[in-house]
Write an enzyme that holds these catalytic residues in place. Structure first.
Site, PDB file in Angstrom:
ATOM      1  N   ARG A   1       1.120  -0.682   0.257  1.00  0.00           N
ATOM      2  CA  ARG A   1       0.051  -0.163   0.266  1.00  0.00           C
ATOM      3  C   ARG A   1       0.696   1.361  -0.163  1.00  0.00           C
ATOM      4  NH1 ARG A   1      -2.154   3.470   4.068  1.00  0.00           N
ATOM      5  NH2 ARG A   1      -1.503   1.646   5.851  1.00  0.00           N
TER       6      ARG A   1
ATOM      7  N   TYR B   1     -10.093  16.494 -19.512  1.00  0.00           N
ATOM      8  CA  TYR B   1     -11.400  15.460 -18.759  1.00  0.00           C
ATOM      9  C   TYR B   1     -12.083  16.012 -18.420  1.00  0.00           C
ATOM     10  CZ  TYR B   1     -12.299  11.084 -17.024  1.00  0.00           C
ATOM     11  OH  TYR B   1     -13.153   9.760 -17.002  1.00  0.00           O
TER      12      TYR B   1
ATOM     13  N   LYS C   1      -4.621   4.653 -20.571  1.00  0.00           N
ATOM     14  CA  LYS C   1      -4.823   4.978 -22.669  1.00  0.00           C
ATOM     15  C   LYS C   1      -3.559   4.525 -22.806  1.00  0.00           C
ATOM     16  CE  LYS C   1      -8.144   7.336 -20.563  1.00  0.00           C
ATOM     17  NZ  LYS C   1      -8.166   7.528 -19.856  1.00  0.00           N
TER      18      LYS C   1
END
Length: 394
Positions: free
Chosen positions: A59, A113, A210
């Site tokens: 983590r 975005y 992407k």
């Protein structure tokens, strides 16, 4: 880890950050472990207190698979360090939270975005962090809106979905003079076509979902830049649980190894598709960096090495007529996201900018008849033929 500093981009994409394990694996293996053991308390404290790089707890990002892909990401952008996140939005949120406080200010230039609009316009104001939004045609106003509380100037170049280009060096110089950081989203360009840090940006963000991922099979993000600026972001990433999963990091490293080959092929196909659309009678405007003129052409020539695989076009049609064209496509899949090996198409009003008010979309040139194309690795002639039959079918 492999030292590739003197090699070309394709070589670095394959070898940067890679480690050989005792079993002789040719790439860094996938370590699914949540925790890692030490031979002594002293060894543990060396890692915990930062004297020795090492693995501790996933983590925290202290996992060999994650650290390996971060080294690869930093190498490709020419940055000192990289942090890998569970998504691009996680990278953005942690960056804004780490470098702004209540009462401070962000400037966002151009189209971004839709989720970024929501984060800056709806979420962060709840914490007392405000944002001034400048349209692409208002970039000259930047010195007027910078204040002594401005901490970040953020923009995409090329932008989503209008493919506007912004002069990274000029904006960075103005921002630095005001004591703020320049943060550039380089998702559309990729490190193959552009390296914002070379032009004065302080930090670079990618939605690794992407082009870096490139196969539409992972969700990830990254932030790249100086260690000093990444350190406070790492604290937010750790405590908000935003770190990339080791399994995803391994997939991302796999994808980056072929990044230059994929993106250069997509550059060529997108350029051909843009040229076809620019000459089609049903198309009123094509937005593609490789077709830039005027000052945008100067920016393209100065800071980019290729036009990228993204383009958008405005049809001489209504929104419904545009949807009909999209529905007739056979090779382009109707889907959000971008950057994969398959061609995708969407109307921004139905996906990325669906939540943006119609009047605001109109101001930004995001018409109901705009289509956004992400070309894949299909043959250019096949994709152009698909566009032709869809456009001519009405």
């Amino acid at each position: 880890m492999t030292d590739t500093t003197e090699h070309g981009l394709s070589t670095r994409s394959v070898h940067a950050g890679e480690t050989r394990d005792p079993q002789g694996a040719i790439h860094t293996p996938l370590y699914t472990h949540s925790t890692f053991a030490f031979d002594s308390t002293a060894d543990l404290l060396d890692v915990v207190e930062g004297r020795t790089p090492g693995n501790l707890y996933t983590r925290y990002g202290l996992n060999p698979t994650i650290r390996s892909v971060e080294a690869k990401l930093a190498d490709l952008e020419g940055g000192e360090q990289a942090l890998a996140f569970s998504s691009g939005m996680a990278a953005e949120a942690a960056t804004f939270l780490a470098h702004t406080r209540t009462g401070e200010h962000i400037v966002c230039i151009g189209d971004v975005y839709g989720g970024t609009f929501e984060l800056l316009g709806d979420n962060l104001p709840q914490l007392g962090i405000t944002t001034t939004f400048l349209r692409a045609d208002e970039v000259a106003r930047l010195p007027d809106v910078l204040t002594d509380t401005t901490r970040i100037v953020f923009f995409e170049t090329p932008s989503n979905p209008t493919l506007d280009l912004f002069d990274i060096a000029a904006i960075s110089a103005q921002t630095r003079a005001a004591g703020a950081l320049t943060v550039v989203d380089n998702t559309f360009a990729t490190p193959v076509n552009q390296n914002p840090l070379e032009h004065g940006a302080d930090l670079v963000i990618h939605s690794a979902t992407k082009y870096l991922g490139g196969h539409s099979d992972l969700t990830a993000g990254t932030l790249i830049g100086p260690a000093e600026l990444l350190a406070p972001v790492a604290m937010w990433r750790k405590n908000l649980g935003q770190v990339i999963a080791a399994e995803t990091a391994s997939l991302l490293a796999r994808s980056i190894r072929s990044l230059p080959v994929r993106v250069r092929a997509q550059n060529d196909t997108a350029a051909a598709a843009a040229a076809f659309l620019a000459n089609h009678p049903r198309v009123s405007r094509v937005n593609y960096p490789g077709l830039a003129t005027g000052d945008a052409k100067r920016i393209f020539d100065t800071q980019m090495r290729g036009g990228g695989g993204m383009l958008s076009a405005v049809l001489d049609a209504t929104g419904d007529q545009t949807a009909a064209v999209v529905d007739r496509l056979r090779l382009f899949a109707i889907a959000p996201s971008l950057g994969g090996v398959e061609a995708l198409i969407t109307q921004p009003i139905t996906t990325t900018h669906h939540g943006v008010a119609p009047d605001e979309r109109a101001k930004r040139g995001i018409a109901d008849s705009m289509i956004r194309l992400s070309v894949g690795l299909e043959d250019a002639d096949d994709l152009i033929g698909d566009l032709a039959q869809a456009l001519d079918g009405a």
